[in-house]
Design a protein around this motif. Structure first.
Motif, PDB file in Angstrom:
ATOM      1  N   SER A 219       0.969  -1.180  -0.213  1.00 36.22           N
ATOM      2  CA  SER A 219       0.487  -0.178  -0.097  1.00 36.22           C
ATOM      3  C   SER A 219       0.637   1.802  -0.512  1.00 36.22           C
ATOM      4  N   GLY A 220       1.830   1.119   0.432  1.00 33.95           N
ATOM      5  CA  GLY A 220       3.187   2.116   0.190  1.00 33.95           C
ATOM      6  C   GLY A 220       2.903   3.150   1.283  1.00 33.95           C
ATOM      7  N   VAL A 221       2.315   2.373   2.885  1.00 34.34           N
ATOM      8  CA  VAL A 221       1.744   2.684   4.024  1.00 34.34           C
ATOM      9  C   VAL A 221       3.425   4.215   4.378  1.00 34.34           C
ATOM     10  N   PHE A 222       4.851   3.121   3.962  1.00 30.16           N
ATOM     11  CA  PHE A 222       6.025   2.982   4.934  1.00 30.16           C
ATOM     12  C   PHE A 222       6.828   4.019   3.671  1.00 30.16           C
ATOM     13  N   ASP A 223       5.908   4.712   3.001  1.00 24.08           N
ATOM     14  CA  ASP A 223       7.477   5.733   1.717  1.00 24.08           C
ATOM     15  C   ASP A 223       6.220   7.011   1.898  1.00 24.08           C
ATOM     16  N   SER A 224       5.783   7.397   3.416  1.00 22.33           N
ATOM     17  CA  SER A 224       5.818   8.296   3.989  1.00 22.33           C
ATOM     18  C   SER A 224       6.720   9.089   5.166  1.00 22.33           C
ATOM     19  N   ILE A 225       6.992   7.592   5.424  1.00 15.72           N
ATOM     20  CA  ILE A 225       7.810   7.829   6.714  1.00 15.72           C
ATOM     21  C   ILE A 225       9.643   7.892   6.614  1.00 15.72           C
ATOM     22  N   GLY A 226       9.967   8.462   7.199  1.00 19.33           N
ATOM     23  CA  GLY A 226      11.866   8.036   7.302  1.00 19.33           C
ATOM     24  C   GLY A 226      12.720   7.544   8.633  1.00 19.33           C
ATOM     25  N   LYS A 227      13.589   7.809   8.502  1.00 17.42           N
ATOM     26  CA  LYS A 227      14.827   7.292   9.535  1.00 17.42           C
ATOM     27  C   LYS A 227      14.013   7.890  10.887  1.00 17.42           C
ATOM     28  N   SER A 228      14.097   8.726  10.603  1.00 19.37           N
ATOM     29  CA  SER A 228      13.601  10.009  12.498  1.00 19.37           C
ATOM     30  C   SER A 228      12.470   9.458  13.333  1.00 19.37           C
ATOM     31  N   TYR A 229      11.443   8.308  12.010  1.00 21.97           N
ATOM     32  CA  TYR A 229      10.669   7.985  12.483  1.00 21.97           C
ATOM     33  C   TYR A 229      10.967   6.890  13.340  1.00 21.97           C
ATOM     34  N   LEU A 230      12.073   5.627  13.067  1.00 26.60           N
ATOM     35  CA  LEU A 230      11.983   4.582  13.391  1.00 26.60           C
ATOM     36  C   LEU A 230      12.594   5.013  14.963  1.00 26.60           C
ATOM     37  N   ILE A 231      13.552   5.775  14.211  1.00 27.20           N
ATOM     38  CA  ILE A 231      14.681   6.254  15.067  1.00 27.20           C
ATOM     39  C   ILE A 231      14.240   6.746  17.339  1.00 27.20           C
ATOM     40  N   LEU A 232      13.168   7.474  16.436  1.00 28.78           N
ATOM     41  CA  LEU A 232      11.901   7.794  17.591  1.00 28.78           C
ATOM     42  C   LEU A 232      10.887   7.202  17.686  1.00 28.78           C
ATOM     43  N   VAL A 233      10.700   5.621  16.825  1.00 30.65           N
ATOM     44  CA  VAL A 233      10.135   4.602  17.514  1.00 30.65           C
ATOM     45  C   VAL A 233      10.768   3.835  18.666  1.00 30.65           C
ATOM     46  N   PHE A 234      12.039   3.714  18.382  1.00 28.44           N
ATOM     47  CA  PHE A 234      12.760   2.468  19.149  1.00 28.44           C
ATOM     48  C   PHE A 234      13.431   3.181  20.425  1.00 28.44           C
ATOM     49  N   LEU A 235      12.968   4.332  20.239  1.00 34.29           N
ATOM     50  CA  LEU A 235      13.568   5.875  21.739  1.00 34.29           C
ATOM     51  C   LEU A 235      12.591   5.581  22.624  1.00 34.29           C
ATOM     52  N   GLY A 236      11.152   5.805  22.384  1.00 30.86           N
ATOM     53  CA  GLY A 236      10.460   5.547  22.492  1.00 30.86           C
ATOM     54  C   GLY A 236       9.736   4.009  23.714  1.00 30.86           C
ATOM     55  N   VAL A 237       9.987   3.058  22.622  1.00 29.10           N
ATOM     56  CA  VAL A 237      10.200   2.756  23.431  1.00 29.10           C
ATOM     57  C   VAL A 237      10.714   2.020  24.568  1.00 29.10           C
ATOM     58  N   VAL A 238      12.351   2.766  24.474  1.00 32.27           N
ATOM     59  CA  VAL A 238      13.432   2.188  25.524  1.00 32.27           C
ATOM     60  C   VAL A 238      12.711   3.285  27.097  1.00 32.27           C
ATOM     61  N   VAL A 239      12.498   4.303  26.861  1.00 40.16           N
ATOM     62  CA  VAL A 239      11.674   4.917  27.524  1.00 40.16           C
ATOM     63  C   VAL A 239      10.883   4.927  28.576  1.00 40.16           C
ATOM     64  N   PHE A 240       9.682   4.144  27.427  1.00 38.56           N
ATOM     65  CA  PHE A 240       8.472   4.166  28.352  1.00 38.56           C
ATOM     66  C   PHE A 240       8.786   2.755  28.598  1.00 38.56           C
ATOM     67  N   PHE A 241       9.090   1.366  28.130  1.00 40.99           N
ATOM     68  CA  PHE A 241       9.072   0.452  28.727  1.00 40.99           C
ATOM     69  C   PHE A 241      10.498   1.012  30.740  1.00 40.99           C
ATOM     70  N   VAL A 242      11.986   1.829  30.494  1.00 47.61           N
ATOM     71  CA  VAL A 242      12.168   2.219  31.551  1.00 47.61           C
ATOM     72  C   VAL A 242      11.325   2.957  32.188  1.00 47.61           C
TER      73      VAL A 242
END
Length: 322
Positions: A219-242
């Motif tokens: 469907s092309g959903v991932f075409d609308s996001i960049g590396k910054s989105y993935l980095i924010l997801v990773f950082l968000g997960v770490v902060v959320f868990f801690v």
């Protein structure tokens, strides 16, 4: 102290995402009907085998510690979502909404089953209570997770009561009940072949992950996001868990004043989220969402992160003198 082994399942998750990107043909084959039927049958078998392996004596032994059960289940289904709710008014754009909703989906999910019990066992915590909480969490999640999600997403033509709850009951609750009914007869078989059955569980999860990401790539959903989105997801997960892990630690130790064994169980069962249930629930909740892959991202990263961190913590607990 034993060294922790690399979880090959995490590697397999990323491999199947890559397969979904380069070879989405399995998803599009016969309009996805073949893969859909395969995952439906697979999910039903997962929870049938889960019912077979439930141990009534161990669950009964853990029933008495109601304060511990209250903290674990409240952490899983109330504390996690409440941490994210204050951020909802800050959501302005559609991409921000997808970002927040993907984390809220993670927050609304039940705890893991097998890995929670294994980690509690390694850390020398309250194993009967861990078995009880891990077992009951998934059943509670069948009701609570879609209930939380319907407040913040438009299900469109999907009937929450009929399509979502009906599907979850058909694929999860009924197979578990059937497994429980046959446990006296086939229970030993389920326990004996628990390792092959666990591998089967993971294969079904991988197929669901493949289908979700293949749909998103097509469907092309991932075409609308960049590396910054993935980095924010990773950082968000770490902060959320801690953050949540720290809250549960404070509650278990200073508010409920649990002993060491109960603290371990509260921490490990209350802070974990189930990729198995998330994959199954998402199949129904996001059945008409083209960006289903986006909603699974925080869950998969959280899954990998919780295994890594909790394994290290469990081994540290195991090496400590009581």
């Amino acid at each position: 102290m034993k060294k922790s082994k690399f979880d090959t399942f995490i590697l397999a998750l990323f491999l199947f995402i890559a397969l979904a990107y380069f070879f989405p043909q399995l998803y599009t084959w016969e309009d996805g009907k073949v893969l859909s039927w395969a995952t439906t049958i697979g999910v039903s078998l997962i929870f049938f085998f889960y019912g077979l392996k439930l141990s009534f004596p161990q669950i009964k032994a853990g029933l008495k510690n109601w304060r511990l059960h209250l903290l674990v289940q409240a952490s899983t289904f109330i504390l996690f979502p409440l941490v994210l709710l204050p951020f909802y008014p800050l959501v302005k754009s559609s991409i921000q909404h997808d970002f927040w909703l993907s984390f809220f989906f993670l927050a609304a999910l039940p705890s893991t089953v097998s890995s929670s019990v294994v980690m509690v066992s390694i850390a020398k915590g309250n194993i009967p209570a861990a078995i009880f909480n891990a077992s009951i969490s998934g059943l509670i999640g069948v009701v609570v997770t879609p209930l939380w999600m319907q407040f913040f997403m438009d299900f469109g033509e999907v009937a929450v009561l009929g399509d979502i709850y009906g599907g979850l009951i058909l694929e999860i609750i009924l197979p578990v009940i059937l497994g429980l009914f046959l446990q006296p007869y086939w229970g030993k078989w389920g326990t004996k072949y628990s390792k092959p059955l666990n591998k089967f569980d993971k294969l079904v999860i991988l197929l669901i992950v493949y289908a979700s990401f293949a749909e998103s790539f097509v469907s092309g959903v991932f075409d609308s996001i960049g590396k910054s989105y993935l980095i924010l997801v990773f950082l968000g997960v770490v902060v959320f868990f801690v953050f949540v892990y720290g809250l549960i630690y404070l509650l278990a130790r200073y508010v409920f004043k649990f002993n060491r064994e109960d603290q371990i169980t509260a921490l490990f069962c209350g802070s974990k989220k189930s990729l198995t249930h998330g994959s199954v629930f998402g199949k129904f909740i996001f059945s008409h969402a083209a960006g289903a892959g986006l909603y699974f991202l925080p869950l998969m990263i959280y899954h990998a992160f919780q295994i890594l961190v909790v394994t290290i913590i469990a081994q540290r607990y195991a090496s400590q003198k009581k």
